[in-house]
Design a protein around this motif. Structure first.
Motif, PDB file in Angstrom:
ATOM      1  N   GLY A  42      -0.234  -1.499  10.080  1.00 17.79           N
ATOM      2  CA  GLY A  42       0.307  -0.848  11.263  1.00 17.79           C
ATOM      3  C   GLY A  42       0.552   0.638  11.062  1.00 17.79           C
ATOM      4  N   ASP A  43       1.011   1.288  12.130  1.00 14.20           N
ATOM      5  CA  ASP A  43       1.188   2.743  12.132  1.00 14.20           C
ATOM      6  C   ASP A  43       2.265   3.224  11.178  1.00 14.20           C
ATOM      7  OD1 ASP A  43      -0.783   2.907  14.034  1.00 14.20           O
ATOM      8  OD2 ASP A  43       0.615   2.932  15.731  1.00 14.20           O
ATOM      9  N   ARG A  44       3.224   2.364  10.850  1.00 11.61           N
ATOM     10  CA  ARG A  44       4.329   2.782   9.987  1.00 11.61           C
ATOM     11  C   ARG A  44       4.148   2.339   8.540  1.00 11.61           C
ATOM     12  NH1 ARG A  44       9.613   1.706  13.934  1.00 11.61           N
ATOM     13  NH2 ARG A  44       8.962   3.141  15.588  1.00 11.61           N
ATOM     14  N   CYS A  45       2.927   2.038   8.166  1.00 11.30           N
ATOM     15  CA  CYS A  45       2.652   1.646   6.785  1.00 11.30           C
ATOM     16  C   CYS A  45       2.471   2.900   5.924  1.00 11.30           C
ATOM     17  CB  CYS A  45       1.410   0.763   6.711  1.00 11.30           C
ATOM     18  SG  CYS A  45       1.028   0.190   5.043  1.00 11.30           S
ATOM     19  N   LEU A  46       3.316   3.060   4.913  1.00  7.71           N
ATOM     20  CA  LEU A  46       3.244   4.222   4.030  1.00  7.71           C
ATOM     21  C   LEU A  46       2.008   4.180   3.151  1.00  7.71           C
ATOM     22  CD1 LEU A  46       6.961   4.262   2.790  1.00  7.71           C
ATOM     23  CD2 LEU A  46       5.968   5.615   4.650  1.00  7.71           C
ATOM     24  N   GLY A  47       1.597   2.972   2.765  1.00  6.13           N
ATOM     25  CA  GLY A  47       0.470   2.795   1.860  1.00  6.13           C
ATOM     26  C   GLY A  47       0.723   1.603   0.972  1.00  6.13           C
ATOM     27  N   CYS A  48       0.431   1.740  -0.315  1.00  7.71           N
ATOM     28  CA  CYS A  48       0.644   0.638  -1.251  1.00  7.71           C
ATOM     29  C   CYS A  48       0.832   1.196  -2.658  1.00  7.71           C
ATOM     30  CB  CYS A  48      -0.528  -0.343  -1.214  1.00  7.71           C
ATOM     31  SG  CYS A  48      -2.096   0.348  -1.792  1.00  7.71           S
ATOM     32  N   CYS A  49       1.293   0.347  -3.558  1.00  7.04           N
ATOM     33  CA  CYS A  49       1.381   0.717  -4.959  1.00  7.04           C
ATOM     34  C   CYS A  49       0.845  -0.421  -5.809  1.00  7.04           C
ATOM     35  CB  CYS A  49       2.812   1.083  -5.363  1.00  7.04           C
ATOM     36  SG  CYS A  49       4.002  -0.273  -5.264  1.00  7.04           S
ATOM     37  N   PHE A  50       0.386  -0.087  -6.994  1.00  8.27           N
ATOM     38  CA  PHE A  50      -0.214  -1.063  -7.900  1.00  8.27           C
ATOM     39  C   PHE A  50       0.609  -1.125  -9.184  1.00  8.27           C
ATOM     40  CE2 PHE A  50      -3.540   0.639  -5.210  1.00  8.27           C
ATOM     41  CZ  PHE A  50      -4.221  -0.494  -4.786  1.00  8.27           C
ATOM     42  N   ASN A  51       1.018  -2.348  -9.557  1.00  8.38           N
ATOM     43  CA  ASN A  51       1.861  -2.551 -10.725  1.00  8.38           C
ATOM     44  C   ASN A  51       1.200  -3.526 -11.693  1.00  8.38           C
ATOM     45  OD1 ASN A  51       4.453  -1.258  -9.509  1.00  8.38           O
ATOM     46  ND2 ASN A  51       3.844  -2.774  -7.995  1.00  8.38           N
ATOM     47  N   GLN A  52       1.542  -3.384 -12.956  1.00  8.10           N
ATOM     48  CA  GLN A  52       1.045  -4.327 -13.948  1.00  8.10           C
ATOM     49  C   GLN A  52       1.825  -5.623 -13.855  1.00  8.10           C
ATOM     50  OE1 GLN A  52      -0.342  -3.187 -18.024  1.00  8.10           O
ATOM     51  NE2 GLN A  52       1.574  -4.134 -18.638  1.00  8.10           N
TER      52      GLN A  52
ATOM     53  N   LEU B 281      -3.957   9.176  -3.836  1.00 11.42           N
ATOM     54  CA  LEU B 281      -3.590   8.210  -4.879  1.00 11.42           C
ATOM     55  C   LEU B 281      -2.845   8.971  -5.962  1.00 11.42           C
ATOM     56  CD1 LEU B 281      -3.813   5.364  -6.221  1.00 11.42           C
ATOM     57  CD2 LEU B 281      -5.883   6.226  -7.353  1.00 11.42           C
ATOM     58  N   ILE B 282      -1.530   8.781  -6.024  1.00 13.02           N
ATOM     59  CA  ILE B 282      -0.723   9.378  -7.083  1.00 13.02           C
ATOM     60  C   ILE B 282      -0.792   8.421  -8.271  1.00 13.02           C
ATOM     61  CG2 ILE B 282       1.572  10.151  -7.764  1.00 13.02           C
ATOM     62  CD1 ILE B 282       2.182  10.503  -4.743  1.00 13.02           C
ATOM     63  N   ILE B 283      -1.394   8.867  -9.355  1.00 13.84           N
ATOM     64  CA  ILE B 283      -1.577   7.977 -10.498  1.00 13.84           C
ATOM     65  C   ILE B 283      -1.233   8.709 -11.785  1.00 13.84           C
ATOM     66  CG2 ILE B 283      -4.050   8.535 -10.602  1.00 13.84           C
ATOM     67  CD1 ILE B 283      -4.493   5.625 -11.618  1.00 13.84           C
ATOM     68  N   SER B 284      -0.502   8.033 -12.654  1.00 10.06           N
ATOM     69  CA  SER B 284      -0.120   8.629 -13.924  1.00 10.06           C
ATOM     70  C   SER B 284      -1.308   8.671 -14.868  1.00 10.06           C
ATOM     71  CB  SER B 284       1.027   7.819 -14.557  1.00 10.06           C
ATOM     72  OG  SER B 284       2.191   7.887 -13.756  1.00 10.06           O
ATOM     73  N   SER B 285      -1.252   9.561 -15.815  1.00 14.10           N
ATOM     74  CA  SER B 285      -2.347   9.717 -16.768  1.00 14.10           C
ATOM     75  C   SER B 285      -2.409   8.573 -17.771  1.00 14.10           C
ATOM     76  CB  SER B 285      -2.197  11.041 -17.521  1.00 14.10           C
ATOM     77  OG  SER B 285      -0.942  11.094 -18.189  1.00 14.10           O
TER      78      SER B 285
ATOM     79  N   SER C 166       3.712   5.526 -10.410  1.00 12.71           N
ATOM     80  CA  SER C 166       2.769   5.375 -11.511  1.00 12.71           C
ATOM     81  C   SER C 166       1.369   5.154 -10.964  1.00 12.71           C
ATOM     82  CB  SER C 166       3.174   4.206 -12.414  1.00 12.71           C
ATOM     83  OG  SER C 166       4.367   4.496 -13.089  1.00 12.71           O
ATOM     84  N   CYS C 167       1.311   4.464  -9.809  1.00 11.58           N
ATOM     85  CA  CYS C 167       0.024   4.264  -9.134  1.00 11.58           C
ATOM     86  C   CYS C 167       0.308   3.918  -7.674  1.00 11.58           C
ATOM     87  CB  CYS C 167      -0.781   3.158  -9.806  1.00 11.58           C
ATOM     88  SG  CYS C 167      -2.486   3.035  -9.215  1.00 11.58           S
ATOM     89  N   ALA C 168       0.361   4.931  -6.825  1.00 12.89           N
ATOM     90  CA  ALA C 168       0.718   4.741  -5.417  1.00 12.89           C
ATOM     91  C   ALA C 168      -0.330   5.375  -4.513  1.00 12.89           C
ATOM     92  CB  ALA C 168       2.095   5.345  -5.123  1.00 12.89           C
ATOM     93  N   PHE C 169      -0.844   4.596  -3.589  1.00 12.44           N
ATOM     94  CA  PHE C 169      -1.853   5.037  -2.621  1.00 12.44           C
ATOM     95  C   PHE C 169      -1.120   5.260  -1.302  1.00 12.44           C
ATOM     96  CE2 PHE C 169      -5.286   4.689   0.400  1.00 12.44           C
ATOM     97  CZ  PHE C 169      -6.424   5.121  -0.265  1.00 12.44           C
ATOM     98  N   LEU C 170      -0.920   6.529  -0.910  1.00 16.01           N
ATOM     99  CA  LEU C 170      -0.032   6.854   0.204  1.00 16.01           C
ATOM    100  C   LEU C 170      -0.707   7.756   1.236  1.00 16.01           C
ATOM    101  CD1 LEU C 170       3.125   7.731  -1.930  1.00 16.01           C
ATOM    102  CD2 LEU C 170       2.632   5.539  -0.803  1.00 16.01           C
ATOM    103  N   LYS C 171      -0.236   7.630   2.466  1.00 17.50           N
ATOM    104  CA  LYS C 171      -0.702   8.526   3.517  1.00 17.50           C
ATOM    105  C   LYS C 171      -0.080   9.893   3.300  1.00 17.50           C
ATOM    106  CE  LYS C 171      -1.662   8.592   8.466  1.00 17.50           C
ATOM    107  NZ  LYS C 171      -1.567   7.824   9.733  1.00 17.50           N
ATOM    108  N   LYS C 172      -0.921  10.896   3.148  1.00 17.21           N
ATOM    109  CA  LYS C 172      -0.448  12.225   2.758  1.00 17.21           C
ATOM    110  C   LYS C 172       0.553  12.800   3.747  1.00 17.21           C
ATOM    111  CE  LYS C 172      -2.665  16.007   3.522  1.00 17.21           C
ATOM    112  NZ  LYS C 172      -3.629  17.134   3.571  1.00 17.21           N
TER     113      LYS C 172
END
Length: 291
Positions: free
Chosen positions: A107-117, A82-86, A144-150
């Motif tokens: 699916g297998d090609r899903c990078l992940g997700c991101c969260f926005n205001q 989870l890449i998240i800003s301070s 700013s807030c991204a949950f990604l497959k490393k």
């Protein structure tokens, strides 16, 4: 689904303490919290050590968003990060769970997700599946807030020559070349509280996107209105605003002919605006461009 939270920091207290507390309060908390710190003062560095599992020093060189992320990724041992800003506060303890559930269906090609205001209080969140067909200024990945497959970041790190909006360029690579996808969430329970939003950061983002990911920004449709705003600001005796609009238009136009060379707008840049209020909604990148 195990994940590591990765935070870029620079003298980020007291907000970063709230950010980390909210992460630990998630129904699915991170296995580990790592901070990549850009030369915080001694007092704040000691406080950061006390609330993080690991603190990594950014090198003594000009700050680069992509390099900061890539340095942190090297220390992550979990499958997801989870890449998240301070300055991003998750006020619903189930937000990460919602993201994990959608990723499992992606699916297998899903990078992940991101969260926005964004969104409204009648719905906990809104979500859109983003692929190369609908990827745009309005629907882009946000670090700013991204949950990604490393592994996707290991295989193709964030480019350090992309001086801003590195998240957009990275996502565009996978979406357009590998038919990948990700999920974009909007929720009022995501609070974007960045006190360092300023004109340099805004300009860097759009110049970067014009060259690396969204060439439509180089076209007259976007440049001519910017020149009109420059003229209007001049007539209203607002020379600094006029200069900003004119410089933006010129730099966007020049991306048709050369690769832009700009320095990352870092934590060290003094903000030209007042700190963002807790109740203020973060504008999306297109809305910011149209101001």
């Amino acid at each position: 689904m195990k994940y590591t939270a990765l935070i870029r920091t620079y003298n980020s207290f007291p907000l970063v303490a709230e950010v980390i507390s909210a992460l630990r309060a998630q129904a699915v908390p991170p296995e580990k919290i790592i901070a990549v710190d850009s030369n915080s003062c001694v007092e704040q560095r000691l406080a950061l050590n006390a609330i993080c599992d690991q603190v990594i020093d950014y090198p003594s060189e000009p700050f680069n968003y992509s390099k900061a992320i890539n340095i942190g990724i090297e220390a992550c041992e979990t499958e997801y990060v989870l890449i998240i800003s301070s300055h991003v506060l998750l006020t619903d303890p189930h937000l990460i769970s919602y993201g994990i559930n959608h990723i499992s269906e992606g699916g297998d090609r899903c990078l992940g997700c991101c969260f926005n205001q964004g969104g409204d209080y009648e719905k906990t969140y809104g979500v859109t599946r983003v692929d190369k067909g609908n990827f745009s200024l309005l629907l882009g990945l946000s670090n700013s807030c991204a949950f990604l497959k490393k592994q996707y970041i290991v295989d193709r790190p964030f480019r350090e020559d992309v001086f801003s909006a590195e998240d957009q360029e990275w996502a565009a690579y996978y979406l357009r070349n590998h038919d990948a996808c990700f999920f974009s969430f909007h929720s009022v329970y995501v609070k974007y509280l960045n006190p360092h939003v300023n004109e340099l950061k805004t300009m860097n983002e759009f110049i970067s996107m014009a060259y690396f990911t969204h060439p439509e920004l180089r076209r007259p449709k976007y440049i001519v209105p910017r020149l009109a705003r420059a003229m209007l600001a001049f007539l209203r005796l607002r020379p600094e605003r006029a200069k900003f609009h004119f410089t933006m238009a010129k730099e966007l136009f020049m991306t048709n002919f050369r690769k832009p060379v700009r320095q990352t707008s870092s934590y060290y840049e003094s903000a030209k605006t007042e700190p963002v209020a807790l109740s203020e909604t973060r504008p999306n990148r297109l809305a910011t461009f149209e101001q």
